[in-house]
Design an enzyme around this catalytic site. Sequence first.
Site, short mmCIF file in Angstrom:
data_model
loop_
_atom_site.label_atom_id
_atom_site.label_comp_id
_atom_site.label_asym_id
_atom_site.label_seq_id
_atom_site.Cartn_x
_atom_site.Cartn_y
_atom_site.Cartn_z
N TYR A 54 5.83 29.86 -25.37
CA TYR A 54 6.13 28.44 -25.50
C TYR A 54 4.83 27.63 -25.41
CZ TYR A 54 10.85 30.04 -24.20
OH TYR A 54 12.05 30.71 -24.12
N HIS A 121 10.87 39.59 -23.84
CA HIS A 121 11.45 38.50 -24.64
C HIS A 121 12.25 39.01 -25.83
CE1 HIS A 121 10.49 33.99 -25.55
NE2 HIS A 121 11.76 34.27 -25.75
N SER A 200 20.37 28.35 -24.66
CA SER A 200 21.01 27.48 -25.67
C SER A 200 22.53 27.40 -25.48
CB SER A 200 20.68 27.97 -27.09
OG SER A 200 19.31 27.86 -27.35
N LEU A 202 24.24 24.91 -25.11
CA LEU A 202 24.72 23.72 -25.80
C LEU A 202 24.49 23.81 -27.31
CD1 LEU A 202 23.47 21.06 -23.24
CD2 LEU A 202 25.83 21.73 -23.67
N GLY A 203 24.35 25.05 -27.80
CA GLY A 203 24.16 25.22 -29.24
C GLY A 203 22.94 24.51 -29.77
N ARG A 204 21.82 24.60 -29.02
CA ARG A 204 20.57 23.90 -29.35
C ARG A 204 20.79 22.39 -29.47
NH1 ARG A 204 17.50 28.26 -30.01
NH2 ARG A 204 18.42 30.07 -31.03
N GLY A 205 21.74 21.90 -28.68
CA GLY A 205 21.97 20.47 -28.61
C GLY A 205 23.06 19.94 -29.50
#
Length: 323
Positions: A54, A121, A200, A202-205
């Site tokens: 990241y 990862h 994720s 939240l489904g990537r937002g």
Amino acid sequence: MERKKIGELEVGAQGLGCMGMSEFYGAGDDAESVAVIHRALELGVTLIDTADIYGPHVNEELVGRAIADRRDSVVLATKFGIVRHEDGSRAIRGDRAYVRSSVEASLRRLGTDVIDLYYLHRVPADTPIEETVGAMAELVAEGKVRHLGLSEAGAATLRRAHAVHPITALQSEWSLWTRELEAEIVPAARELGIGIVPYSPLGRGVLTGRFASSADFADGDFRAANPRFFGPNLDANLKMVAELRALAEARGVTAGQLALAWVQHRGDDVVPIPGTKRMKYLEENVAAASLTLSADDLAAIEAAVPASAVAGDRYPDMSAVAR
């Protein structure tokens, strides 16, 4: 906040994913990100998640600065294994030499002498998982790492890895619109006593209902290149989100809180790590940890967002997922 156990590790029932503070979802603000991490700890979040990729690297440095004076309050998780080249290409490594060089670099960036939860990862195609986990086990013996994890590993890989050294956690994408792991991977993890850390959730937002089209994504937002987030796929997926919003409004909560509560209800061994860099969304997410859903609630939520109806793959290239 309620506490849960993932493997032998006890953590708050919800963690915090820090990826978006440094990259992938548009510009961030380090000062606000540090404040979000501090507030998360105040609210009972203990699992703080980052990775060397990241930034690359700068997210570990940010997290290290944020927790420097409160390290004992944090269950610190980071990941290694994805190599980013200057030309934008990526590779996956798990050889012993890379394991050892990666942990030393992460310890330095994080400003700590031990990592609480160290994940591979992605599972490399060209290195036996036994070699990688064997090298990771050496780090435990040396006191540099306390617990081991895998990310996006398949059921067979989990079993092979766990035979080398106990695996504490599996971090994989799990949400209302990503449920493929439920058939084989979750049962395998539970058979082995491995906790599950959904990223994720939240489904990537998109499950928050904040997006009406791909035009809502900021410059540099990697969702714009993901199959689920553009064209007819996004149109179809947003129709389901509208159904979820209607359920949430009837209950007096947000769509994101309802979606996150659904993940929280997947089991006592499930600790999602919703990511945010904004105080408002952190507090909204944490509030979802206390929502109670009945069997009827869960059924209604799943009917609003049926997994079989989700359009598009999670990534443009799924070849390294659940190997």
